[in-house]
Design an enzyme around this catalytic site. Sequence first.
Site, mmCIF file in Angstrom:
data_model
loop_
_atom_site.group_PDB
_atom_site.id
_atom_site.type_symbol
_atom_site.label_atom_id
_atom_site.label_comp_id
_atom_site.label_asym_id
_atom_site.label_seq_id
_atom_site.Cartn_x
_atom_site.Cartn_y
_atom_site.Cartn_z
ATOM 1 N N ASP A 45 48.688 39.178 42.831
ATOM 2 C CA ASP A 45 48.892 40.319 41.797
ATOM 3 C C ASP A 45 49.536 41.648 42.349
ATOM 4 O OD1 ASP A 45 48.325 42.125 39.777
ATOM 5 O OD2 ASP A 45 46.090 41.940 39.889
ATOM 6 N N LYS A 100 35.027 39.575 39.782
ATOM 7 C CA LYS A 100 35.540 40.494 40.778
ATOM 8 C C LYS A 100 34.659 40.261 42.207
ATOM 9 C CE LYS A 100 38.721 42.710 38.446
ATOM 10 N NZ LYS A 100 40.116 42.613 38.958
ATOM 11 N N ASP A 152 38.951 37.579 41.809
ATOM 12 C CA ASP A 152 39.814 38.410 41.953
ATOM 13 C C ASP A 152 39.204 39.408 43.182
ATOM 14 O OD1 ASP A 152 41.826 40.213 42.080
ATOM 15 O OD2 ASP A 152 41.932 40.855 40.017
ATOM 16 N N GLU A 209 42.800 35.280 43.491
ATOM 17 C CA GLU A 209 43.620 36.060 42.922
ATOM 18 C C GLU A 209 43.795 37.374 43.903
ATOM 19 O OE1 GLU A 209 43.518 37.635 38.850
ATOM 20 O OE2 GLU A 209 44.586 39.555 39.373
ATOM 21 N N LYS A 217 51.978 41.795 35.040
ATOM 22 C CA LYS A 217 51.339 43.164 34.134
ATOM 23 C C LYS A 217 52.540 43.886 33.783
ATOM 24 C CE LYS A 217 47.017 43.099 36.636
ATOM 25 N NZ LYS A 217 46.339 43.711 37.643
HETATM 26 C C1 LIG Z 1 41.361 44.423 33.368
HETATM 27 C C2 LIG Z 1 41.805 43.115 34.109
HETATM 28 N N1 LIG Z 1 40.955 42.137 33.834
HETATM 29 C C3 LIG Z 1 42.003 43.717 35.657
HETATM 30 O O1 LIG Z 1 41.024 43.093 36.200
HETATM 31 N N2 LIG Z 1 43.045 44.127 36.055
HETATM 32 C C4 LIG Z 1 43.235 44.309 37.002
HETATM 33 C C5 LIG Z 1 42.460 45.632 37.728
HETATM 34 C C6 LIG Z 1 42.906 46.792 36.823
HETATM 35 C C7 LIG Z 1 42.235 48.174 37.221
HETATM 36 O O2 LIG Z 1 41.726 48.340 38.522
HETATM 37 O O3 LIG Z 1 42.465 48.886 36.450
HETATM 38 C C8 LIG Z 1 43.417 43.291 38.119
HETATM 39 O O4 LIG Z 1 43.271 43.650 39.495
HETATM 40 O O5 LIG Z 1 43.828 42.405 37.897
HETATM 41 MG MG LIG Z 2 44.180 41.457 39.888
#
Ligand SMILES: C[C@H](N)C(=O)N[C@@H](CCC(=O)O)C(=O)O
Ligand SMILES: [Mg+2]
Length: 365
Positions: A243, A162, A190, A218, A267
């Site tokens: 995403d 992240k 991401d 991402e 998702k």
């Molecule tokens: C949990 C998954 N790996 C993830 O990162 N999901 C989301 C964010 C989910 C959230 O904030 O609840 C993503 O951005 O891909």
């Molecule tokens: Mg994401």
Amino acid sequence: MKITDIRFGMLRVPLKTPFKTALRTVELVEDIVVSIHTDTGHVGYGEAPATAVITGDTHGSIVSAINKFIAPRLIGEEIANLNRITRLIQGALERNTSAKAAVEIAVYDLWAQLYETPLYKMLGGGEPVITTDITISVDHIDKMVADSLSAVDRGFESLKIKVGKDIGVDIERVKAIYAAVEGRALLRLDANQGWTAKQAVYAMQSLEDAGVRLELLEQPVKAQDIDGLKYVTDRVHTPVMADESVFGPLEVIDLIKARAADIINIKLMKTGGISNAIRIADIAALYGVECMIGCMLETSISVAAAVHVAVAKSGVITKVDLDGPSLCAFDPVDGGVTFNESEISISDAPGLGIREIRGLEPLSV
Ligand SMILES: C[C@H](N)C(=O)N[C@@H](CCC(=O)O)C(=O)O
Ligand SMILES: [Mg+2]
């Protein structure tokens, strides 16, 4: 098998460590669990997280959308008429994708139970074992490096890093993690909308020039900034994945036609459940575009459904980010999908195979 009742519960599961993204910090999964009951005594389960910053859904909106708009249409419906039921769910109200997803997941669970078959086989079959990445929360560089090394030691071969907080520090974060795990794990970034298009191009070109090889980037820019997403996609070598910019099948078609991203993150909580997730996978396959299947902060109830979809659509869903259950301090579900660090496997139990959900608090509406 006819639907007789739809009930709610609240499931609270602490995370092993705070989940931090450019959008939010979370310490506890607090999800609405939906159970659909039938005249045959069968029960189907679904789950919805309140990811207000992404889907706009809150606990109140999820319960109210189901209770006031979706449930009244479904009572008395025959589970065998799956397509009719999914149309009723999707047409009950606009948006509210997490509420629709929770109900659809429970309906698909029942539909596969009706035929005494695991859901993935009803969706077309496949190899019932998949491998997920794990998320490394955005944090101080040393902490992210330590978390990455620990994940690699636990067997994860793909890390979702992240970023999106501060462009200069983000570049240093990725360089440090890359140096620490090079050759042992693939890195996915991401940014959760945290960068501008120009910042994203600058960051990715800096990393590419420094020899940092990344599997994908991402959602670098704001969800609505499709032009910005395309600007980045056109200018960096690393594949770019959409995403938050894409929820449903029509948005996916627009995005693919505009060539605004290279990969789509599907998702269930964005698509409104399994029917549209399958539609998106089929559309992407037609255009030759790869997909990832992802999750929000969900436990092994709704993530199990995503696993079944991933297995059945493995020809186009080539990347898996279903680490919700691995982030949880414990698994509240006794059931058909086993989450063992990076390896996820499905048993032969009918439907989703959920036998028991521990710690479910009743929620009266
Ligand atoms: C949990 C998954 N790996 C993830 O990162 N999901 C989301 C964010 C989910 C959230 O904030 O609840 C993503 O951005 O891909
Ligand atoms: Mg994401």
